[in-house]
Design a protein around this motif. Structure first.
Motif, short mmCIF file in Angstrom:
data_model
loop_
_atom_site.label_atom_id
_atom_site.label_comp_id
_atom_site.label_asym_id
_atom_site.label_seq_id
_atom_site.Cartn_x
_atom_site.Cartn_y
_atom_site.Cartn_z
N GLU A 1 5.89 51.75 12.05
CA GLU A 1 6.23 50.81 10.94
C GLU A 1 7.51 50.00 11.41
OE1 GLU A 1 7.82 48.92 7.68
OE2 GLU A 1 8.85 50.52 8.52
N LEU A 2 8.62 50.72 11.90
CA LEU A 2 9.82 49.65 12.32
C LEU A 2 9.41 49.01 13.54
CD1 LEU A 2 12.55 52.68 12.58
CD2 LEU A 2 12.51 51.03 10.81
N GLN A 3 8.47 49.23 14.28
CA GLN A 3 8.01 48.53 15.47
C GLN A 3 7.33 47.19 14.94
OE1 GLN A 3 4.79 49.94 17.87
NE2 GLN A 3 5.33 49.05 19.72
N SER A 4 6.43 47.33 13.79
CA SER A 4 6.02 46.35 13.14
C SER A 4 6.86 45.12 12.82
CB SER A 4 4.82 46.79 12.25
OG SER A 4 5.60 47.21 11.00
N ARG A 5 8.14 45.52 12.40
CA ARG A 5 8.99 44.54 11.82
C ARG A 5 10.00 44.14 12.90
NH1 ARG A 5 12.30 46.62 8.30
NH2 ARG A 5 11.65 48.95 8.20
N TYR A 6 10.35 44.92 13.86
CA TYR A 6 11.37 44.50 15.09
C TYR A 6 10.79 44.27 16.40
CZ TYR A 6 14.72 45.91 11.45
OH TYR A 6 15.48 46.14 10.26
N PRO A 7 10.53 42.96 16.72
CA PRO A 7 9.89 42.67 17.91
C PRO A 7 10.76 43.32 19.19
CG PRO A 7 10.04 40.78 16.59
CD PRO A 7 10.91 41.83 15.98
N ILE A 8 11.87 43.85 19.21
CA ILE A 8 12.48 44.39 20.10
C ILE A 8 12.05 46.00 20.75
CG2 ILE A 8 14.50 43.03 19.92
CD1 ILE A 8 16.19 45.46 18.99
N ILE A 9 11.27 46.23 19.77
CA ILE A 9 10.83 47.82 19.94
C ILE A 9 9.30 47.55 20.61
CG2 ILE A 9 9.86 50.00 19.10
CD1 ILE A 9 11.73 49.58 16.72
N GLY A 10 9.36 47.33 22.03
CA GLY A 10 8.31 47.25 22.77
C GLY A 10 7.33 48.17 22.86
N ASP A 11 7.52 49.47 22.81
CA ASP A 11 6.62 50.36 22.83
C ASP A 11 7.10 51.97 22.18
OD1 ASP A 11 4.29 51.80 23.84
OD2 ASP A 11 5.62 53.27 25.01
N VAL A 12 6.15 52.50 21.20
CA VAL A 12 6.43 53.87 20.77
C VAL A 12 5.46 54.86 21.00
CG1 VAL A 12 8.01 52.77 18.72
CG2 VAL A 12 5.42 53.14 18.41
N ASP A 13 5.68 55.85 21.30
CA ASP A 13 4.71 56.95 21.56
C ASP A 13 5.46 58.14 21.20
OD1 ASP A 13 2.25 58.21 22.39
OD2 ASP A 13 2.44 57.34 24.43
N GLY A 14 4.43 59.38 21.23
CA GLY A 14 4.88 60.71 20.97
C GLY A 14 3.95 61.81 21.14
N LEU A 15 4.42 62.86 21.41
CA LEU A 15 3.50 63.90 21.25
C LEU A 15 4.38 65.05 20.80
CD1 LEU A 15 0.87 65.15 22.23
CD2 LEU A 15 1.99 65.77 24.37
#
Length: 463
Positions: A366-380
């Motif tokens: 959700e943060l990535q959708s609002r901040y273009p500086i977050i290029g990639d998110v992932d997790g396990l």
């Protein structure tokens, strides 16, 4: 949580004068001083709570001041706090048995455990083990972006030259193979149609003797010059990079066909960080050797170790005195680790970690959708990442990440009338990745707080 008053300035002056900077990382100026901890929080001298989203590099998986594990340490102090490692004590034997039975259940392999005091030391033990098993071969394979420690042997298979530059080489440097880092594919391929091109390039190295790894004319159909491949199934310091699910089965087949051992470094990902006891269990293959540490004692006492298949570590091939440390299987560490294993057996950590991890990841997206500086998110599980980039969403931006970390450590973020700080860890090939390793006991409310704190930091640095 109020702590006794401390003269921070006096302490920092003495630290600058008397403490070696070689064992610390002075990213901040001045360095941050904490005076207390509880659960998911650290506290400074002003009693300001700092939500810790890295938990001592995943060493404190079960929260600061975990009462059950603390009490195990206290009980051991009052019974058998010390004994030379040439003698036996109950906690060591029972802990080894529990670990070996867990390995048997997961991978259907018999083996043995060998303890030491830290991750790097156990990596060194594993190097002895695999060199012995391969009749003295000293060359190892490892991944680009991999981190296995900073002792001389461990730094030789850690892909950063920075850790070797001042000290030369002790033994042979590893050969580093590209990791399946799909967001920054070194071959400029797309994951949806690459057909794991990186694996094809690795396997190509064994096609002919002139690529330098393989003698096809050796007895038995060929022989590799390399004894083992050291992996972190999910890269830690490299930025919590998670490979495609179908990568490791084919990778393991390549190794097996060349009689190259697989050493699985679980020092950061072990003990349910990824939702399973061992991170590699998520990928459908089994290792020859596992190196573990950190969270086994929740950071309360230095203890680490290796597990290896029986054929590699039985007393006939790896006899008494093969490697030794005065504090290797110390009673305090083994007592806490034994309690940790019992606690894990009683709870459904697989379900809880995966549920909390999915909730945390949804917040990051959700943060990535609002901040273009977050290029990639992932997790396990609760091993998560957010890659900070320039406005194009791809170019690494270390300076921006440094600003985010610096803002978090100021301890001046207001949420619902209360002041907080935020502790973040920096990783990645370009040092532009926030690597999230929160407590496995983190609550939904604390995850919500984490997102609000991150939102404020991102707002500050992008406004």
């Amino acid at each position: 949580m109020k702590q006794p008053a401390v003269d921070e300035q006096a302490l920092l002056r003495e630290e600058a004068r008397y403490c070696s900077h070689g064992d610390t990382v002075h990213y901040l100026e001045p360095p941050k001083l904490f005076t207390g901890c509880a659960g998911s929080f650290l506290y400074d001298a002003n009693d300001t709570p700092y939500l810790d989203l890295q938990m001592w590099y995943s060493a404190v998986n079960f929260g600061y001041g975990n009462e059950r594990l603390n009490n195990a340490l206290k009980r051991q102090i009052d019974t058998l706090p010390q004994v030379a490692s040439q003698y036996l004590h109950r906690e060591k034997v029972e802990l080894a048995a529990i670990l070996c039975r867990a390995m048997k259940k997961i991978w259907d392999e018999d083996g043995r455990v060998h303890f030491n005091v830290g991750g790097s030391q156990s990596i060194e033990d594993s190097l002895k083990l695999v060199r012995n098993a391969s009749k003295g071969k000293s060359l190892m394979l490892a991944f680009e972006g991999g981190y296995h420690g900073r002792t001389l042997g461990a730094s030789a298979i850690t892909s950063s030259y920075r850790y070797r530059r001042r000290y030369g080489h002790f033994g042979d440097r590893g050969l580093f193979i590209p990791f399946p880092y799909c967001f920054r594919c070194p071959y400029k391929k797309r994951r949806d149609d690459c057909e794991l091109y990186c694996l094809s390039q690795f396997e190509r190295l064994f096609e002919t003797e002139y690529y330098g790894l393989w003698d096809p004319k050796a007895p038995g159909g060929g022989e590799a010059e390399y004894a083992a491949f050291y992996i972190e199934c999910i890269q830690g310091t490299g930025g919590y990079v998670i490979p495609p699910k179908d990568y490791y089965p084919r990778f393991k087949r390549i190794l097996e066909e060349r009689n190259i051992l697989l050493v699985d470094d679980e020092i950061q990902m072990g003990f349910y960080r990824t939702g399973k006891l061992w991170g590699l269990s998520n990928f459908g293959i089994k290792p020859d050797v596992v190196v573990f540490g950190k969270a086994m004692t929740n950071g309360l006492n230095p203890l680490a170790g290796i597990w290896a298949r029986e054929a590699l570590i039985n007393p006939q091939v790896f006899p008494c005195g093969s490697t030794h440390s005065t504090f290797a299987s110390n009673p305090l560490g083994t007592a806490v680790a034994l309690e940790t294993m019992q606690m894990l057996a009683e709870g459904d950590y697989e379900q809880s970690v995966n549920q909390q991890g999915a909730y945390f990841l949804s917040g990051l997206r959700e943060l990535q959708s609002r901040y273009p500086i977050i290029g990639d998110v992932d997790g396990l599980g609760l091993a998560l990442r957010a890659e900070i980039c320039a406005a194009d969403g791809f170019t690494p931006d270390k300076a921006m990440l440094d600003r985010i970390v610096d803002e978090g450590i100021k301890g001046d973020i207001e949420v619902d009338g209360k002041t907080y700080g935020l502790v973040l860890d920096v990783g990645g090939y370009y040092k532009n990745v926030i690597t999230f390793a929160p407590s496995l006991h983190i609550t939904r409310e604390e995850i919500d707080l984490a997102m609000r704190l991150l939102d404020e930091l991102l707002r500050r640095v992008t406004r």
